[in-house]
Design an enzyme around this catalytic site. Sequence first.
Site: not given
Lengths: 275, 756
Positions: B418-419
Amino acid sequence: MSTVQALEPGSRHDLRVGISPDAPDEDKIKDAEGAFGYCHSYETSSRYDGPGLRVVLFVSGCLLRCTYCHNPDTWHLKDGTYVSCDHVLRRLGDFAPALLSLGGGLTISGGEPMVQLAFTRRIFAGAKDMGLHTAIETSGFLGDRVDSSYLSAIDLVLLDIKSSDPETYRRVTGRDLAPTLRFAERLASLAKPVWVRFTLVPGETDDPSNVDGIARFVAPMKNVEWVEVQPFHQMGSFKWKAMGLEYRHLDTPPPSRDLVNRVIGQFRSAGCQAR
Amino acid sequence: MKASAALKKEADTGDCWKDFRPGDWVTSINVRDFIVRNVTPYTGNEDFLAEASQRTKAVWAKLQPYFADERKKGVLAVDAKTPSTMLAHPAGYIDRANEIIVGLQTDQPFKRAIFPFGGLRMVEAGLKAAGFEPDPSVHEAFTKYRKSHNDGVFDAYTPEIMNCRRSGIITGLPDAYGRGRIIGDYRRVALYGTDRLLEAKRAERGQLDDMWPTDEIIRQREELAEQMRALEDLASMAKLYGCDISKPATNANEAFQWTYFAYLGAIKEANGAAMSIGRISSFLDIYIERDLKDGVLDEAGAQELWDQLVQKLRIVRFLRTPEYDALFSGDPYWATECVGGMDLDGRALVTKSSYRMLHTLYNLGPAPEPNITILWSKHMPEAFKRYCAKVSRDTSSLQYENDDLMRPFWGDDYGIACCVSAMRLGKQMQFFGARVNLAKALLYAINGGRDEISGEQVAPQTLPVTGDFLDFDDVMAKFDVTMEWLARTYVHAMNCIHYMHDKYFYERLEMALHDRDILRTMAFGIAGLSVVADSLSAIKYGKVRVARDPSGLIVDYQNEGNKATPQFGNNDDRVDQIASSIVTSFMEKIRKHPTYRNATHTQSVLTITSNVVYGKATGNTPDGRRKGEPFGPGANPMHGRDSHGWLASCLSVAKLPYRDAQDGISYTVSVAPQKAHLSGGQLIDEAVKAFDVYFERGGFHMNLNVIDRDTLEDAIKNPDKYPQLTIRVSGYAVNFIRLTPEQQRDVISRTFHGQI
């Protein structure tokens, strides 16, 4: 004085953002000279007011009344917030390690830093103790007031020369040109690094002969590292309005790219390093 | 995982491993060992890079009409009949003659698939929102014969959890869609081939035969059986495209193809919110170097491989619902790829392919995906640091994360899911858990557990604030109690979700590309940190009067004392310490509660674009924020309050303790392009120094946008002029013009720091 409205607390221009309400009422404290002074605001991330990344402290009080001033809210000493020098240096200390890594330092601007001579002297000394590069942005109007020990704590002078013509200078600033030129010559004799700043205001300072005059005056000075042409902008006009002042430049446009290039060209052809 | 994956003998690999330096990786599944023994670090600059090839341009040209159509119409096509699996769809191509890397999610580009195993409701809502009809036979199958993850979770939820979901204090939980945030070690397929991986899995399975069948052992046996079937299916899927991936890749083209097949299998099997690809660039570079030495590949060919792989990574699509889009807008899927970083010997893992990966942003233009993440170390070669800064300036498409901070935690072969979620590849996964709204929790504390908007009693009833003014110690004590309750409820919900996800929507292929015995983290999250910190600061340093509605509910606040109370984002310890202590305090509360499968508790300070939704659902707060106003994204200060420049803002965020937010701390900065008199080179030098300072001071993450407000405003008015305008928001990048109008306004209102 009475026309000045207090800034909205918490605005980006307000140094009180950093003050604890628990702090003692500093107005009542008498201490050594320069232990307290009036500050308007500060900015931590300027890229333009000296080499590297700068913390810029804006102090209040100025004797000039430039018609295009973008900080008219710093004219009067007491427009600022009364703070201790210790407070300012503590705050500066929070940023000092990062500034050192970034090759930056402290720039005091205003207002006119030389209005509060003792206060700014202490701040510069404190900044030097932290190992920071120091710069002052000044009109030079009060240059006669500063002694050589004051200048020795300053690594770079950002000297605003608004005009080379005494008449124009008086029209634009309300004051005499001579002290500024005297100060510039003194800095040259001390070989103090200087960036000359010239604010280009269409219809006000853009006369070619005005520009040439400054260029001729500055060109022989080996201590002048840069002549910076600063295009006039309207970002300060809201302050004039907020303060209920009449603003002559309400309709003045920013200078065109061509005009800016012409002026930079004039400086360059006189032999100045200009940008 | 030498023990579980150990093999008796070296497999017959023919010439596949020719010229590679052997090591532990030969006898066990160990990609990290392969990389450190064979990688060729590169310290030069970007001058060697090549243009996009004719074939790349041809494929790209074929895709452009799809992109344009999608911008106008949204979802272009869906196969609503066929639940997605690796073998559900026949082979699909974009431009068969010119594609050197093949494989699509369905039989056509931009045709989305359905994933009813996560939850039928999501599928049908997504179809309806996109203007398609749900399929009756799928409906029947998943209502009559087959239960979904979503059904399972709601069987186990309590009324209290349902209330929390409804009130918006806990939002975005993966209880109706794929949890994602699992990164298969897709490189394993290229290095070993599926036969060898199957052999290792059989060995892992065999070791369990003598173990007493507790819940966990039975579950593991079943999972391993599923994993083996997944590897077989993966090999069959590759056969549809005429490739035999049972053996290791023999050259760079095959290594790219095998790795991509593995990733493609994962996105056919799971529709996780984030489907990251891991850390492939320096791994694949080893194959490229070998081919370059053998003279069978040139630089143009090497770049072509990267460009074409990235093209594939840019057209991943999942069917989502409007509610989902509000939280994670712009159709992201976080095909996050990590570039750079250092290995444990102190060598930079920067290779020519690190450059090639970044160079795709020029050859194909800027884009949000893959989510290119620079693992920043101050020890990386200066030339590469400068190139990163240049790419950021030109494309605003990169994010930066602190390798020097993460390496001691996760070693030198972790990826980012993800991030901002670091995990060791093939050795660790997470149970994703979205986030709670801490600002709302503060309001619950003040109101004795009642919701400040609905007035409903959501948290257990406690004594509300009774006086006319808020007292710091009193509010803190109440807030502590509320956070205790919230943490408990949150862990409770997460255990239910991940139990059911494992049971009904197990990611068999992604997990087949992991060791059997892995570290599981359970990733909790918080939103509204800067609102809470500023509110508590206002209460502590100001004098906050409360206003009640007729039912006694406190609905507004007026600071009648010192209005200029310290605010987060100004490098002011008095409030920065409040923010840090909230992070630590909530983490400690989370840690008190046992997790499903003994997962390790972690926490993120990350919102993605949900800061807008959270703000909308939260009433007035004591810091002066009005009802409905968006929160600062991630760990960002509130809009406009970091009033003293980016340095002060960065230094505040850098203080937040990573040890108590090991799932990441997201921070987004937007700076305007340089003033004319600074040369490009100077600007890049400054940016490199600024990164070094921020990360040295403990900063974890930075999204950097180099763009001015005027451009963004023009893009709102004339979206067609800016088809590829990419900006970074909390933890990922988006096509600006694909954001909702609300989010566009939010981005613009965020602090623009004039200079860098």
